[in-house]
Design an enzyme around this catalytic site. Structure first.
Site: not given
Length: 525
Positions: A139, A202, A364
């Site tokens: 990401s 993030h 995940h």
């Protein structure tokens, strides 16, 4: 002669196997020739369902499908390209939201024939997600691609492909830095902001404002751990608070308080430099507003707010399925509504990044039920954005950064629980689930490593919100997938988003529509 004899033996053997009694729950046996039986095994005639198959009224008629096709043609013919300049641009990222995720999620809103809000957008395309160094990306490097228009190496953010992951020196060369479309918008006099269900530091949201060689350097302690105390590297939270782009973002909503506060100042703090970047934000301007509950967020008077910072958890915002009705944490839809209400005050327009970040994190952990629920929450936020904006002057783009190794298997009957088992068993006599993963942490729940046999997955998947679904290879987390991801667009110049293209093309398309940056735009032509 030898080959012919072998062929006969193989054919006879195959017929014997196919004619042998099938294990309980297996597809009906095939009594035809070898070739026909091979075809039948690929597309089996399954046992009769135990209950009536759910069907939409009229589906069994020719007229139903023909009219549906004609109606789509009418809709396409009535859709004329909007070639106005976009005043506003909103980019929605469904983190980890591959096509199997969106397809499976439709079952949560009434059935596979339903559509998520963004699936009704008039224009769609596919983007290639690989990075400079990896076939399957993360990401971080994908954020660089779809926000900055340049591909980088896995794990890096806002830097070009020259910078390797966790390299403490090369990223200090500012010639390797690449700016995001948020900066392009600011340079054009527009506002910019971000909303996410993850930490605001993030990987995905960091692409809006940060330049960093390691996505995990979210606070100074992480930088020191890898590069020492005197590296000269500004961590991601620091760049959000004091950086050229981060310090000018008008709205920042998400989680991750821990990366903004020193550990000596707060029990949840992770910093070691003595800073409290939240208090610093509040002190910078009397009209800066900090909120940490949904009630405070909803009560914000946007007309008297200079900048809005909302951090609703010390870490990521909780999964919606784990959020109580009286939770102080807002939904993605609530954050989206407040952000658009605030940003709409800009006379010059705005760029807004909105991420449904926990789709990825549920995948995940092989938690399909929560991943699909987060996808529905993401769809609700997009529906809210459509309601609050005008497609005449606002470009909405929805896509994913990457997919997951998430499978949606056959051959379930219409109306059956997508989280349940398929109507037949595997060759080992055990059921298999409609939803599963190629790899991930659930492996040992479904496979007995001592007997070398699969466990009955229906004894493991019991209906809990955090059920883990089967995975084929044991891994700490499931891996991302390398398949292309869909792009959906509506608004000015949305017709440009059709086709198959590099993920790094996306910000250039948005910039073209809104006349941002120094590249090719509708204004430059």
């Amino acid at each position: 002669m030898f080959l012919r004899a072998n062929a006969v033996l193989i054919a006879v053997g195959l017929l014997f196997l196919l004619a042998s009694p099938s294990p309980s729950g297996a597809a009906p046996e095939c009594l035809r020739g070898p070739e026909q039986c091979r075809e039948r095994s690929m597309h089996p005639d399954l046992p009769e369902p135990k209950r009536a198959i759910r069907k939409v009224d009229g589906e069994e008629t020719n007229a139903f499908w023909r009219e549906q096709g004609v109606e789509f043609i009418r809709k396409q013919l009535a859709t004329e390209p909007n070639k106005r300049q976009a005043k506003n641009v909103i980019l929605f990222i469904g983190d980890g939201m591959g096509v199997t995720t969106t397809s499976a999620a439709r079952n949560l809103i009434g059935g596979e024939e339903k559509s998520l809000s963004f699936e009704n957008f008039p224009y769609t395309g596919l983007s290639k997600t690989y990075s400079v160094d990896k076939i399957v990306p993360d990401s971080a490097c994908t954020a660089t691609a779809y926000l900055c228009g340049v591909k980088g190496q896995e794990g890096t953010i806002g830097v070009n492909g020259v910078v390797p992951r966790t390299d403490c020196t090369s990223m200090l060369d500012e010639s390797t830095h690449v700016d995001s479309i948020a900066k392009w918008a600011m340079d054009a006099g527009k506002w910019a902001g971000l909303v996410t269900t993850t930490r605001v530091t993030h990987a995905s949201p960091s692409g809006v404002y940060a330049h960093i060689a390691e996505r995990d350097w979210e606070n100074d302690a992480e930088v020191i751990s890898d590069c020492g105390a005197d590296s000269g590297i500004q961590d991601i939270a620091y760049q959000l608070a004091r950086g050229e782009v981060g310090s000018k973002l008008k709205v920042i909503l998400g989680g991750g308080r821990k990366n903004f506060v020193d550990s000596t100042l707060s029990e949840e703090g992770k910093r070691t430099d003595g800073l409290d970047l939240i208090e610093e934000f509040k002190a910078a301007n009397a009209q800066n507003v900090f909120v940490d509950t949904v009630d405070d967020l909803m009560a914000v008077n946007v007309t008297t707010t200079q900048r809005l910072l909302g951090l609703f958890n010390y870490d990521h915002i909780q999964y919606r399925m784990e959020t109580a009705e009286d939770s102080p944490q807002p939904s993605l839809e609530q954050m989206t509504r407040k952000a658009i209400e605030y940003m709409s005050q800009s006379e010059q327009g705005y760029f807004l990044f909105i991420e449904g970040g926990r789709i990825d994190q549920a995948h995940h952990k092989n938690m399909a039920r929560m991943a699909l629920n987060e996808t529905i929450e993401f769809s609700k936020a997009i529906a809210a954005a459509q309601e609050l904006t005008n497609e005449e002057d606002t470009l909405l783009v929805v896509t994913a950064d990457h997919s997951h190794v998430f499978s949606y298997a056959g051959y379930g009957y219409r109306g059956e629980d997508i989280f349940g088992k398929a109507p037949v068993n595997g060759n080992d006599g055990q059921p298999y689930m409609v939803l599963s993963y190629a790899n991930g942490p659930s492996y040992e729940n479904f496979y007995d490593t001592e007997t070398k046999e699969r466990r009955d997955p229906t004894t493991v998947v019991t209906g809990a919100h955090d059920d883990q679904f089967p995975s084929g290879v044991p891994m700490y987390d499931d891996s991302h997938g390398g398949d292309d991801v869909a792009v959906y667009a509506v608004g000015p110049w949305s017709h440009l988003f059709t086709g198959v293209y590099e993920q790094s093309t996306i910000p250039h398309l948005m910039a073209y529509a809104a006349c941002l940056g120094e590249g090719h735009t509708m204004c430059s032509t």
